[in-house]
Scaffold this active site. Sequence first.
Site, short mmCIF file in Angstrom:
data_model
loop_
_atom_site.label_atom_id
_atom_site.label_comp_id
_atom_site.label_asym_id
_atom_site.label_seq_id
_atom_site.Cartn_x
_atom_site.Cartn_y
_atom_site.Cartn_z
CE LYS A 23 -2.45 2.25 3.69
NZ LYS A 23 -1.24 3.11 4.20
CG ASN A 24 2.26 2.65 3.23
OD1 ASN A 24 1.11 2.90 3.15
ND2 ASN A 24 2.60 2.43 4.73
CB CYS A 120 -4.15 6.36 10.84
SG CYS A 120 -4.55 4.89 9.81
CB VAL A 333 8.05 5.99 14.13
CG1 VAL A 333 7.47 6.69 12.82
CG2 VAL A 333 9.00 5.17 14.20
N1 EPU Z 1 6.46 14.34 10.50
C1 EPU Z 1 6.82 15.52 10.75
N2 EPU Z 1 6.70 16.49 9.79
C2 EPU Z 1 6.52 16.22 8.55
C3 EPU Z 1 6.48 14.76 8.28
C4 EPU Z 1 6.37 13.92 9.18
O1 EPU Z 1 7.01 16.02 12.13
O2 EPU Z 1 6.34 16.89 7.68
C5 EPU Z 1 6.78 13.33 11.60
C6 EPU Z 1 5.48 12.55 11.76
O3 EPU Z 1 4.52 13.20 12.51
C7 EPU Z 1 5.95 11.34 12.30
C8 EPU Z 1 7.21 11.10 11.60
O4 EPU Z 1 7.82 12.31 11.19
O5 EPU Z 1 6.07 11.39 13.73
C9 EPU Z 1 7.57 9.81 10.57
O6 EPU Z 1 6.55 10.38 9.56
P1 EPU Z 1 6.52 9.85 7.99
O7 EPU Z 1 6.70 11.03 7.30
O8 EPU Z 1 7.81 9.08 8.02
O9 EPU Z 1 5.28 9.00 7.88
P2 EPU Z 1 4.03 9.32 6.50
O10 EPU Z 1 5.12 9.52 5.32
O11 EPU Z 1 3.16 10.15 6.85
C10 EPU Z 1 4.40 6.72 5.90
C11 EPU Z 1 3.41 5.53 5.83
C12 EPU Z 1 2.67 5.24 7.20
C13 EPU Z 1 3.83 4.54 8.17
C14 EPU Z 1 5.17 5.79 8.03
C15 EPU Z 1 6.22 5.34 8.80
C16 EPU Z 1 2.01 5.98 3.74
C17 EPU Z 1 0.91 6.49 3.16
N3 EPU Z 1 1.97 6.06 5.07
O12 EPU Z 1 3.69 7.76 6.75
O13 EPU Z 1 1.85 4.21 7.30
O14 EPU Z 1 3.67 4.39 9.40
O15 EPU Z 1 5.45 6.37 6.68
O16 EPU Z 1 6.78 4.22 8.18
O17 EPU Z 1 3.12 5.84 3.01
C18 EPU Z 1 0.11 2.87 7.86
O18 EPU Z 1 0.37 2.09 6.54
O19 EPU Z 1 -0.99 2.33 8.50
C19 EPU Z 1 0.70 3.89 8.05
C20 EPU Z 1 0.40 4.75 8.83
#
Ligand code: EPU
Length: 438
Positions: A23-24, A120, A333
């Site tokens: 998915k991701n 989420c 995380v």
């Molecule tokens: N963060 C910030 N500022 C930003 C971006 C992120 O502070 O501008 C923080 C977030 O709040 C978090 C941390 O950095 O504490 C990590 O966030 P990240 O950006 O890595 O997560 P994401 O890209 O929003 C993706 C997946 C998530 C998965 C995370 C970590 C997708 C659509 N989502 O989220 O997947 O948990 O990476 O691997 O790719 C899931 O599949 O259930 C899910 C939540």
Amino acid sequence: MTDTLIVHGGSPLNGRIRLRGAKNFVSKAMVASLLGHTPSRLRNVPAIRDVGVVTGLLELHGVSVHDQGEDGLLLDPSEVERAHSADIDAHAGTSRIPILLCGPLLHRLGEAFIPDLGGCRIGDRPINYHLESLRRFGAVVDKLPGGGIRITAPDGLRGTKIELEYPSVGATEQVLLTAVRAEGVTELKNSAIEPEILDLIAVLQKMGAIISVDTDRVIRIEGVDRLEGYDHYALTDRIEAASWACAALATKGDVFLEGATQPEMMTFLNVFRKVGGRFDVRQDGIRFWHPGGDLSSIVLETDVHPGFMTDWQQPLVVALTQASGLSIVHETVYEQRFGFTDALREMGATIQVYRECLGGAPCRFGQRNFLHSAVVSGPSKLHSAEITVPDLRGGFSHLIAALAAEGTSKVHGIGLIDRGYEHFGDKLAALGAMVERG
Ligand code: EPU
């Protein structure tokens, strides 16, 4: 169809199921198609709700998306156009994907509109790294009075040097999708290097991009003038794999997960073995099973890759309720990813959550009032309950708990699980689970 699943628990999951593309990764590869001058083909796409949301978003921008069954999705971006912000807003729903459309839309159209984002509820989930990175490329970000933001690039986008404060998956993808067509070289330090990101880089390379991934989390991208479409087979969903593996462990079962791969799951496999689960890696997948006897408690911290994924944490915690002794889990995380444990406690699990960092990994959440460490004491006999799914991964964990518990549980809100688990009802049935839509 109702949004409730009735689960008659207490029997092991046994059998074989096929896993699909991650998915991701899939959602980001679909967005990447916007950058090509010719159509792209993405194979091994799961039938999940998030794919439907991204399809709709792309269609709003003039990309035609054809589902060609076993031949995957054919994405044709030859007629990319501006979308109405109200339509994007209405369509995006709870998805966080719209933010990743920025770079490609700026290159194609010179502007992008991003609604307020969902996803989420597992923490604050800000987008400051995304916006800061886009500004470094020369984009102008305006907050709109009615909500959402408008991003423009009056002077085009230029390569730049960026260092992320934290190796964010989404921000790394943002930089990749923007830098490939920006003028000049971009250097990204402290990038995320998750397997899904490396697969996205593989897609971009097929399209004509020049990207190198150095040691120490440094990615360099040389911008090019033109990118073509790609043909790519998505890597397997390692979160789906770990979720079913934990379900097998918690229910004392034995499952073969076709398509599961070892390299992306090394860290999970180590933990699975330490808890007392067995696995057998074969050419076409991995078998996971409970060998009988007691499971062992462990100490664990979630982390960015190559650490233990935050998305593996919730299903594993359910299995840990069946292990002997005290397990400690430090979530580094997301700041609020233990909300799902309320329902487990209701079902008889002994889990306490703490504000303190119960672990040595550098963590941004210490002393900040976030309940981000958990102590699980087991083994606990789980009993049935009526529970409501809180989020995608927490929801699947509730399902595992209901399967492991004695008696009949009602799990409400299972529509959330469709966001990320393909045909999970059929897969449960294939593994012998006694479930019915309520
Ligand atoms: N963060 C910030 N500022 C930003 C971006 C992120 O502070 O501008 C923080 C977030 O709040 C978090 C941390 O950095 O504490 C990590 O966030 P990240 O950006 O890595 O997560 P994401 O890209 O929003 C993706 C997946 C998530 C998965 C995370 C970590 C997708 C659509 N989502 O989220 O997947 O948990 O990476 O691997 O790719 C899931 O599949 O259930 C899910 C939540």
